[in-house]
Design an enzyme around this catalytic site. Structure first.
Site, mmCIF file in Angstrom:
data_model
loop_
_atom_site.group_PDB
_atom_site.id
_atom_site.type_symbol
_atom_site.label_atom_id
_atom_site.label_comp_id
_atom_site.label_asym_id
_atom_site.label_seq_id
_atom_site.Cartn_x
_atom_site.Cartn_y
_atom_site.Cartn_z
ATOM 1 N N SER A 132 0.826 -1.212 0.000
ATOM 2 C CA SER A 132 0.000 0.000 0.000
ATOM 3 C C SER A 132 0.856 1.256 0.000
ATOM 4 O O SER A 132 1.979 1.262 0.507
ATOM 5 C CB SER A 132 -0.887 0.032 1.248
ATOM 6 O OG SER A 132 -1.854 -0.974 1.193
ATOM 7 N N GLU A 247 -2.805 -15.035 1.171
ATOM 8 C CA GLU A 247 -3.110 -14.197 2.325
ATOM 9 C C GLU A 247 -4.583 -14.273 2.692
ATOM 10 O O GLU A 247 -4.958 -14.530 3.825
ATOM 11 C CB GLU A 247 -2.720 -12.753 2.023
ATOM 12 C CG GLU A 247 -3.058 -11.786 3.137
ATOM 13 C CD GLU A 247 -2.482 -10.401 2.878
ATOM 14 O OE1 GLU A 247 -2.617 -9.568 3.760
ATOM 15 O OE2 GLU A 247 -1.902 -10.164 1.803
#
Lengths: 390, 326
Positions: A132, A247
């Protein structure tokens, strides 16, 4: 359909249970460990990773040559069940072990696997994730941090944020824009970057729970050789999406985490029934629902694991799991707070911070990290159900 | 560990789906709206296909299959919204003579301790067509001859496909089983009824997705809007997790060493009933005004979900059993 584990898995279960029983740090035995979001706690958790590694419990599903036991998916699930049952410490190495390692196995060169996997397994090198950016969260393909070719190397510039464990991690795996001219999903490259490289600056970010578990990381002319590119240059999006599958789907949040929390919730409910019967009766449904949901997630994971072993992939269905486990986790902790009433906000009998409150605050992050649940629902709708894109 | 349908289970599901498509297309099912008697022709077809007997041994006229197979079959029946006391008759196949062959449709009631000041009416579905009514309590099962029940028909019940009778009290009958028999009977009933409910939850999810792809507003399919997408995604999540719980409960009945089948059955029933009801409501919502019409069958799935859920026992009891046995 068959829900019985094989004899090898049952043996592994007994062996793991015995070892954990003898080694998990408990009160009077060096535990519980201080929060891993402090320098002291981080080190203590690193020591625990080392202890597990030496007994070959750190990475049961990896090949033996990297410190594992050559175990399969179900061996891993059995170990996880025992790990959470023993209420063992949070895995400080989890970002590397559960998120990066599956990608290294799929895309890494032999040299990379030999170089990075053993110290990852032993806790000697802890990894954080650099995906991010301030202007690229849910819209990950909007990242602007750059990787430019200079001489035979790459030079990284830009900023990453929400890097869990970033404050103390040794390495970062991240995505950088290597070809600004290419379509936005194409010109990205996946890099492995040491956090002590010249030009890397780490600034911890205070979280709403008061910890500084994540950090922003600045890159200022950080030089990285080709050997630290994972997968092909400019193909980083595909590499990253393989990690995202693990994930959200299988490896980050094993169901044992929630069945164990549900068991603690039932115990709490029984204690509550003795002192506050009216409150306990009012919340009985919510407790049962939490148990049923946690178990359903476990069985759904067994189903997914069966499919993966038969040659299928987790794919977009991982998004479905992510929505379910994160919301189940919140429901479990919210119910616990209601059972505790005002006590939820006080230190426990042993003077420690209120664990359920802590757990609740952390659970608030679940619907956000690893891709917000809003994005996950879009993925389910578009890629599993075939609904049209906006 | 192999938690996926086997090839046999898959072909059983395919066969059952074909049978339902042939025998129980929606227009045929809906032809029974408001009728108080079972469609005996359809019922016999199910009996011949082995729906009630499939878990009995070969020599008892069964197919010697397990509860997992039964769950697969009942999910298909639920998809088609087949009416009648299917789950109860299936669960009673080894206990009531004539149940396995479909000759005696069986109803099932649970005797719960009376709550002072709460004289809940006792409702039984399909009483007029039953060959036996079983009353299940913690300590045993009693069989009541339908003639001796003396119920009054309920006019205008919720589900037009489930005719109801109202009883003054849970009747007394002849003991046909002890506590463990009662426990196993109720457990098996819950598992197959939960599978039926999962089938319903899956179908309403598919109906909503199908409509969202073709219904256009603002010059685009409504399924391209996030608000609609998220409703559809939640429907899938509910159906899939409930299915995992139901399959697990069924396998646990067949392989008792892997867990507590009674707890698993109650948990699965709770999750499946919630999924069936919530998905039917979401299906109505995605259909907008059409969803509120009699024409679109979404309401039939909602009504059946509510009626079946009530017959599983109050949600609190399902929840209590799960928590007590954890």
């Amino acid at each position: 359909m068959d829900l019985r584990f094989g004899p090898d898995q049952e043996r592994l279960r007994v062996e793991a249970r015995d070892w954990l029983e003898a080694h998990v740090p408990r009160a009077g035995n060096g535990g519980p460990l201080p929060s891993l979001d402090t320098a002291e706690g981080f080190d203590a958790h690193r020591v625990w990773e080392r202890t597990m590694f030496e007994a070959r419990w750190a990475v049961v599903s990896w090949p033996e040559r990297y410190g594992g036991r050559d175990g399969g998916l179900f061996d891993w699930l059995v170990f996880e069940e025992e790990y959470y049952r023993a209420q063992a410490p949070t895995r400080v190495g989890q970002n590397g072990i559960f998120l990066l390692a599956p990608t290294l196995f799929e895309f890494g060169t032999e040299e990379q696997k030999d170089r990075y996997l053993p110290p990852m397994a032993s806790g000697e090198e802890i990894w954080c994730q650099g995906w991010s950016e301030p202007d690229a969260g849910s819209d990950l393909a909007a990242i602007r941090s750059r990787a430019d070719r200079r001489g035979g190397d790459w030079v990284l510039n830009g900023q990453k944020t929400w890097c869990s464990r970033g404050a103390f991690a040794d390495w970062l795996f991240g995505l950088f824009r290597s070809d600004p001219a290419a379509e936005r999903h194409r010109g990205l490259t996946y890099f492995l970057v040491p956090m002590d490289a010249p030009g890397v600056t780490v600034r911890p970010i205070a979280q709403l729970d008061g910890e500084t578990g994540f950090a922003e990381v600045f890159f200022d002319d950080v030089v990285v050789p080709d050997a630290q590119v994972l997968g092909e240059a400019h193909r980083g999006w595909e590499v990253a999406m393989a990690t995202a599958g693990s994930e959200r789907g299988l490896s980050l949040r094993s169901p044992a985490r929630y069945t164990e929390a549900a068991a603690r919730l039932v115990a709490l409910h029984r204690r509550c029934a003795e002192r506050h019967p009216v409150r306990a009766a009012r919340l009985a449904d919510a407790v049962a629902k939490a148990v049923v949901d946690a178990e359903a997630y476990r069985y759904h994971t067994y189903m997914t694991a069966t499919r993966v072993l038969a040659g299928g992939s987790v794919g977009a269905e991982a998004s479905m799991n992510k929505v379910f486990w994160s919301e189940t986790d919140l429901a479990i902790h919210r119910t616990a707070l209601e059972l505790l009433g005002p006590e939820a906000e006080l230190l426990d009998d042993e003077g420690r911070p209120p664990a359920w409150l802590d757990g609740y605050l952390f659970a608030l992050a679940g619907p956000i990290y690893a891709g917000t649940n809003e994005i996950q629902r879009n993925v389910v709708a578009e890629r599993v159900l075939g609904l049209p894109r906006a | 560990m192999d938690f996926e349908l086997s090839d046999d289970e898959r072909s059983l599901a395919d066969g059952m789906r074909r049978l339902c498509e042939g025998r129980f297309p929606m227009e045929r099912v809906r032809a029974g709206e408001g009728r108080r008697a079972l469609d005996t022709e359809g019922w016999s077809a199910l009996a011949e296909a082995g729906v009630f007997s499939l878990r009995l041994a070969d020599e008892e006229g069964g197919a010697d299959l397990g509860t997992a197979a039964a769950a697969v079959v009942f999910e298909e029946l639920g998809r088609a919204l087949v009416p009648g006391p299917l789950a109860a008759t299936h669960a009673a196949a080894g206990l009531v003579k004539g149940a396995a062959t479909g000759d005696r449709p069986v109803g099932l009631l649970r005797r719960t301790p009376p709550v002072p000041g709460d004289p809940r009416p006792v409702l039984v579905g399909d009483l007029g067509s039953l060959g036996a009514l079983l009353v299940v309590a913690d300590d045993g099962v009693e069989l009541v001859e339908p003639d001796a029940v003396g119920g009054a028909p309920v006019e205008g019940g919720l589900d037009p496909l489930t005719p109801l009778w109202r009883l003054e009290a849970v009747p007394r009958g002849t003991p046909v089983g002890d506590g463990p028999v009662a426990e196993a009977l109720w457990r098996d009933f819950l598992v197959v009824e939960a599978a039926f409910l999962v089938g319903m939850a899956a179908v309403t999810s598919e109906m909503a997705v199908g409509y969202a792809k073709v219904r256009r507003q603002f010059d685009r399919p409504i399924g391209s809007f996030q608000a609609v997408k998220h409703m559809c995604a939640d429907m899938l999540v509910r159906a899939e997790t409930a299915r995992a719980a139901v399959h697990a409960a069924a396998v646990t009945v067949d392989q008792p060493d892997v867990g507590d089948a009674v707890r698993a059955a109650h948990g699965a029933a709770l999750l499946a009933a919630q999924a069936a009801e919530a998905n039917a409501r979401a299906c109505i919502q995605v259909h907008g005004g059409m969803g509120f019409t009699w024409e679109v069958p979404a309401h039939l799935y909602l009504k059946r979900a509510i009626v079946l859920w009530r017959a599983l026992g109050p949600a609190t009891r399902l929840a209590d059993v799960v928590a007590e046995r954890f």
